[in-house]
Write a protein that holds these residues in place. Structure first.
Motif, mmCIF file in Angstrom:
data_model
loop_
_atom_site.group_PDB
_atom_site.id
_atom_site.type_symbol
_atom_site.label_atom_id
_atom_site.label_comp_id
_atom_site.label_asym_id
_atom_site.label_seq_id
_atom_site.Cartn_x
_atom_site.Cartn_y
_atom_site.Cartn_z
ATOM 1 N N ILE A 65 0.854 -1.201 0.000
ATOM 2 C CA ILE A 65 0.000 0.000 0.000
ATOM 3 C C ILE A 65 0.883 1.242 0.000
ATOM 4 O O ILE A 65 1.757 1.382 0.861
ATOM 5 N N ASP A 66 0.661 2.131 -0.952
ATOM 6 C CA ASP A 66 1.396 3.399 -0.999
ATOM 7 C C ASP A 66 0.489 4.485 -0.425
ATOM 8 O O ASP A 66 -0.480 4.909 -1.061
ATOM 9 N N LEU A 67 0.799 4.898 0.805
ATOM 10 C CA LEU A 67 -0.044 5.912 1.465
ATOM 11 C C LEU A 67 0.382 7.322 1.049
ATOM 12 O O LEU A 67 1.546 7.549 0.716
ATOM 13 N N PRO A 68 -0.537 8.267 1.085
ATOM 14 C CA PRO A 68 -0.161 9.660 0.780
ATOM 15 C C PRO A 68 0.880 10.172 1.767
ATOM 16 O O PRO A 68 0.915 9.751 2.919
ATOM 17 N N GLY A 69 1.706 11.086 1.316
ATOM 18 C CA GLY A 69 2.747 11.636 2.176
ATOM 19 C C GLY A 69 2.161 12.425 3.340
ATOM 20 O O GLY A 69 1.167 13.131 3.198
ATOM 21 N N THR A 70 2.770 12.275 4.498
ATOM 22 C CA THR A 70 2.315 13.017 5.669
ATOM 23 C C THR A 70 3.522 13.321 6.552
ATOM 24 O O THR A 70 4.465 12.547 6.616
ATOM 25 N N TYR A 71 3.501 14.472 7.207
ATOM 26 C CA TYR A 71 4.625 14.857 8.051
ATOM 27 C C TYR A 71 4.496 14.302 9.464
ATOM 28 O O TYR A 71 5.463 14.226 10.197
ATOM 29 N N SER A 72 3.266 13.971 9.855
ATOM 30 C CA SER A 72 3.054 13.486 11.218
ATOM 31 C C SER A 72 1.712 12.760 11.268
ATOM 32 O O SER A 72 1.019 12.646 10.259
ATOM 33 N N LEU A 73 1.370 12.286 12.440
ATOM 34 C CA LEU A 73 0.042 11.689 12.616
ATOM 35 C C LEU A 73 -0.948 12.743 13.124
ATOM 36 O O LEU A 73 -1.926 12.423 13.782
ATOM 37 N N TYR A 74 -0.641 14.004 12.815
ATOM 38 C CA TYR A 74 -1.596 15.093 13.063
ATOM 39 C C TYR A 74 -2.180 15.495 11.710
ATOM 40 O O TYR A 74 -1.638 16.370 11.026
ATOM 41 N N PRO A 75 -3.249 14.883 11.272
ATOM 42 C CA PRO A 75 -3.744 15.156 9.914
ATOM 43 C C PRO A 75 -4.317 16.557 9.770
ATOM 44 O O PRO A 75 -5.144 16.985 10.570
ATOM 45 N N ASN A 76 -3.831 17.260 8.740
ATOM 46 C CA ASN A 76 -4.345 18.600 8.435
ATOM 47 C C ASN A 76 -5.069 18.660 7.102
ATOM 48 O O ASN A 76 -5.781 19.606 6.821
ATOM 49 N N SER A 77 -4.821 17.691 6.228
ATOM 50 C CA SER A 77 -5.468 17.686 4.927
ATOM 51 C C SER A 77 -6.044 16.296 4.668
ATOM 52 O O SER A 77 -5.732 15.339 5.373
ATOM 53 N N VAL A 102 9.613 5.414 5.020
ATOM 54 C CA VAL A 102 10.667 5.934 4.161
ATOM 55 C C VAL A 102 11.060 7.332 4.643
ATOM 56 O O VAL A 102 10.187 8.190 4.829
ATOM 57 N N ILE A 103 12.352 7.531 4.830
ATOM 58 C CA ILE A 103 12.864 8.807 5.342
ATOM 59 C C ILE A 103 13.873 9.369 4.353
ATOM 60 O O ILE A 103 14.706 8.635 3.815
ATOM 61 N N ASP A 104 13.797 10.663 4.116
ATOM 62 C CA ASP A 104 14.806 11.348 3.311
ATOM 63 C C ASP A 104 16.088 11.438 4.147
ATOM 64 O O ASP A 104 16.084 12.019 5.238
ATOM 65 N N SER A 105 17.180 10.870 3.647
ATOM 66 C CA SER A 105 18.429 10.853 4.409
ATOM 67 C C SER A 105 18.910 12.256 4.759
ATOM 68 O O SER A 105 19.610 12.440 5.756
ATOM 69 N N CYS A 106 18.528 13.221 3.939
ATOM 70 C CA CYS A 106 18.963 14.600 4.181
ATOM 71 C C CYS A 106 18.039 15.332 5.152
ATOM 72 O O CYS A 106 18.297 16.473 5.520
ATOM 73 N N GLN A 107 16.902 14.723 5.496
ATOM 74 C CA GLN A 107 15.938 15.343 6.407
ATOM 75 C C GLN A 107 15.615 14.357 7.519
ATOM 76 O O GLN A 107 14.459 14.039 7.789
ATOM 77 N N LEU A 108 16.649 13.875 8.168
ATOM 78 C CA LEU A 108 16.486 12.794 9.141
ATOM 79 C C LEU A 108 15.604 13.212 10.321
ATOM 80 O O LEU A 108 14.730 12.460 10.747
ATOM 81 N N SER A 109 15.821 14.407 10.812
ATOM 82 C CA SER A 109 15.086 14.868 11.986
ATOM 83 C C SER A 109 13.582 14.883 11.720
ATOM 84 O O SER A 109 12.793 14.367 12.514
ATOM 85 N N ARG A 110 13.201 15.431 10.579
ATOM 86 C CA ARG A 110 11.778 15.520 10.238
ATOM 87 C C ARG A 110 11.170 14.132 10.038
ATOM 88 O O ARG A 110 10.052 13.864 10.447
ATOM 89 N N GLY A 111 11.934 13.243 9.402
ATOM 90 C CA GLY A 111 11.417 11.893 9.166
ATOM 91 C C GLY A 111 11.268 11.115 10.459
ATOM 92 O O GLY A 111 10.308 10.354 10.633
ATOM 93 N N LEU A 112 12.218 11.308 11.382
ATOM 94 C CA LEU A 112 12.138 10.569 12.645
ATOM 95 C C LEU A 112 10.950 10.993 13.486
ATOM 96 O O LEU A 112 10.478 10.231 14.327
ATOM 97 N N PHE A 113 10.458 12.211 13.281
ATOM 98 C CA PHE A 113 9.281 12.639 14.043
ATOM 99 C C PHE A 113 8.108 11.699 13.763
ATOM 100 O O PHE A 113 7.465 11.176 14.668
#
Length: 710
Positions: A65-77, A102-113
């Protein structure tokens, strides 16, 4: 809310969800695993539904399953809500067995959230640090083993574009090497345990963090039964608990712990300044817009200049085909149907495939290089005064290709008012279905001349029509901004991805798939309408038709050899005028005459209500009737020869042609778009309002243009 499924399958197989922030390569990995060719983009909102595919490996089958991109489990859209529902087991398709983050290696902090939220959810998780190639290029070194020791979750390093690490992901899935850890952050530090325990007990939940998720969003999610939602609201109210303050505190605590991990695991070398230098130019408050406008002009000029050769070949092929079929078949209704109805109808649309393919190709390149995200950032300041959001540029630019994905991409906008305005104005962008109408009419009345040594006048006219669509968008948006009321606040958060060379294979696939979709979807309608048109144009009230034929026989007997052709053309014209479709066209002629249209154009307006591109095939069909099918005249030449019998002037004058183009620039005339707007707005209110105002706008604008130019 809809959740699309590409391949239905009745049997239970291990279900693996791929999740991550927008633009980290989720869809690329999904395509590599499943062999599907889902749209891959470089800005949020491309994957607006979850996609499902199947992976076969070592004799076993897995549901991916390919889910839509999301920054967190706080849904805004809405696309983030889809991911939220699937992971919280609120979706009708159930919770996945395993989750691949999947995490962007260059944005580790944001992905780990997001990753640490998934850990706290108690999900079976594995991490993929993607874009390792870019991290290497930026001189970033990541100690993956240290991250593994800290989080105790399996972790892989990949470059999905280069297909590096994909085999390891397949093996990880096959081995089911996922890990379910206890917690990363104790949410009871933020929310009283008493409240969480009540939620866990009522909904039989094992995870405390899932209880918090239900408490936080259960009152807003329509997937939750009303009684449960009311219970949750009462629980929060009875404890006088501030959920938004809790979310802020959780975010702060989580990032404190994540920053400690990043400091220990990421080694940074001096960063490269090349991209920052490029962005200073492309995002410049003055030059940035000039560059964007120049790119658009280049695209439209290329569409006209480069596509002419294959278009001429296609045009000649269908003219030869009609002549060959006419000679091969005996004269009669079947020959007439094929040569005067079906072949001109289909040929009138197929001829535009080169231009449509090129338009989609250029858009794919802009997305793939990362420039489109810059456009979002660049346009945000101009969008705000009109009630739109910076992210509205994504639906609007998508609308240049097709309004349907554009309307769906508006899900990425969290603010209700900005989302509705975007949905309402996106169909005003000049989509590819309008292109055939524009091209044929511009070719009729705008000379193919070059000014200033390199600018083609026809390209300028085409660009002008696209700009007109933008003007219509802004005009309508600012009116809707004043009418619609909302107390919601909005902000722009958009990632500027690393510049990359476009994936040419994906660009070619996009061109092929979009052209194929255009031909197949439009072709069904066009074929059906071509046959109906031929019947309506070939038959009429028997008495009237018989009388015209009888009078023609008498005239032919009395005519000299030089007059025979003239009599035959006059008879064909009278038969068409008195056919059923001629009667329909005559009926609406008083309404459209102020716009400069005759009854034949009226017929095309009627038939193209379902789809704009039918206009060209309709006039191709109409003007083929009564003509010599061996004549190799193109559609454009035939239109140019049409004469108004009352005035003796050409039917397609400059005023009429521009009036028609403006009408098509603003008129809705797309049943598929209406269906998508209905789906996205959950009712007929907005589609009906949209159809009404666009029709009025189209009529009034076309009237003004005709009156000015005539």
């Amino acid at each position: 809310m809809s959740e699309s499924t590409t391949i239905p399958h009745p049997t239970k197989y291990p279900k693996i969800a791929i999740i991550g922030n927008p633009n980290v390569g989720k869809s690329t990995i999904f395509n590599q695993l499943t062999g599907l060719k889902q749209k891959i983009g470089n800005y949020p909102g491309v994957t607006v539904d979850k996609k499902v595919g199947w992976m076969d490996f070592s004799g076993h089958k897995y549901e991916i399953i390919d889910l839509p991109g999301t920054y967190s489990l706080y849904p805004n859209s809405e696309d983030e809500i889809i991911a939220h529902r699937v992971l919280n087991n609120l979706s009708q398709h159930g919770q996945p067995d395993f989750v691949l983050m999947v995490i962007d290696s260059c944005q580790l902090s944001r992905g780990l959230f997001l990753a640490t939220q998934l850990i706290d959810m108690g999900l079976n998780l594995a991490l993929v640090l993607n874009m390792a190639d870019i991290a290497k290029r930026k001189n970033l070194s990541i100690k993956t083993f240290e991250i593994f020791k800290t989080l105790n979750v399996p972790i892989l390093s990949t470059d999905a574009r280069g297909e590096k690490g994909i085999d390891q992901i397949r093996d990880l899935i096959h081995q089911q090497n996922f890990s379910k850890q206890n917690t990363f952050l104790d949410i009871e530090e933020v929310v009283p345990a008493d409240i969480l325990n009540q939620v866990k007990e009522k909904f039989n939940l094992k995870s405390t963090y899932q209880a918090y998720q239900l408490l936080r969003f259960g009152t807003k999610d329509k997937a939750i039964p009303a009684a449960d939602s009311a219970w949750l609201s009462q629980l929060v109210a009875s404890h006088n608990f501030d959920m938004e303050a809790a979310q802020l505190e959780e975010t702060s605590l989580r990032y404190q712990k994540i920053n400690e991990i990043v400091e220990k695991t990421v080694v940074k070398s001096p960063t490269q300044k090349q991209e920052a230098g490029i962005d200073k130019i492309l995002l410049h408050p003055v030059f940035g817009y000039f560059i964007f406008g120049a790119i658009l002009l280049l695209i439209f000029q290329a569409i006209f200049a480069w596509a002419s050769v294959p278009m001429d070949l296609i045009d000649g092929f269908f003219a030869d085909l009609a002549g060959w079929v006419s000679n091969a078949l005996l004269e009669g209704p079947l020959s007439s149907l094929i040569t005067e109805g079906i072949i001109p109808g289909i040929g009138g649309v197929v001829i535009f495939i080169p231009q449509i393919a090129m338009l989609f190709g250029f858009l794919a390149i802009l997305e793939d290089t990362g420039y489109m995200s810059r456009v979002v950032f660049l346009m945000d300041r101009w969008m705000r005064p009109f009630g739109l959001h910076g992210k509205s540029i994504v639906p609007l630019v998508s609308g240049v290709a097709c309004a349907i994905p554009g309307v769906m991409a508006a899900r990425n906008i969290g603010n209700w008012k900005e989302k509705i305005i975007t949905i309402m104005v996106t169909p005003l962008m000049s989509c590819s279905a309008r292109l055939p109408v524009y091209v044929i009419l511009i070719g009729l009345v705008v000379p193919s001349e070059t000014v200033l040594g390199f600018i083609n006048l026809q390209a300028v006219a085409l660009l002008g029509l696209y700009i007109l669509g933008v003007v219509g968008v802004l005009f309508t948006a600012i009116i809707l901004k004043k009418i619609l009321k909302s107390d919601e606040k909005s902000f722009l958060m958009v990632e500027l991805p690393t510049y990359r060379a476009p994936r040419w294979l994906d660009v070619l696939l996009t061109m092929y798939n979009k052209s194929k979709t255009f031909v197949l979807e439009a072709g069904k309608v066009i074929l059906a309408i071509s046959v109906i048109l031929w019947v309506l144009a070939s038959y009429g009230p028997p008495e009237r038709m018989d009388q015209i034929r009888a009078e023609s026989v008498v005239k032919l007997e009395q005519a000299s050899p030089e007059q025979i052709a003239e009599v035959e053309n006059e008879t064909a014209s009278l038969l068409l005028e008195n056919s059923f479709i001629g009667i329909m066209g005559r009926a609406i002629e008083p309404v459209i005459k102020p716009l400069g249209y005759d009854w034949k154009i009226g017929i095309a307006l009627i038939t193209s209500f379902a789809a704009r591109e039918v206009f060209v095939s309709t006039i191709a069909t109409i003007y083929s009737i009564g003509s010599d099918t061996e004549d190799e005249l193109t559609i454009r030449e035939k239109l140019n020869q049409q004469v108004n019998p009352e005035t003796g002037e050409k039917v397609y004058t400059t005023a009429t042609a521009f009036s028609l183009m403006v009408f098509y620039a603003f008129a809705m005339q797309c049943m598929s778009t209406l269906a998508v707007v209905y789906r996205e707005t959950k009712g007929w209110k907005w589609p009906l309002i949209q159809t009404a105002y666009m029709t009025v706008l189209a009529y009034v604008s076309a009237f003004i243009v005709y009156q000015i130019l005539s």
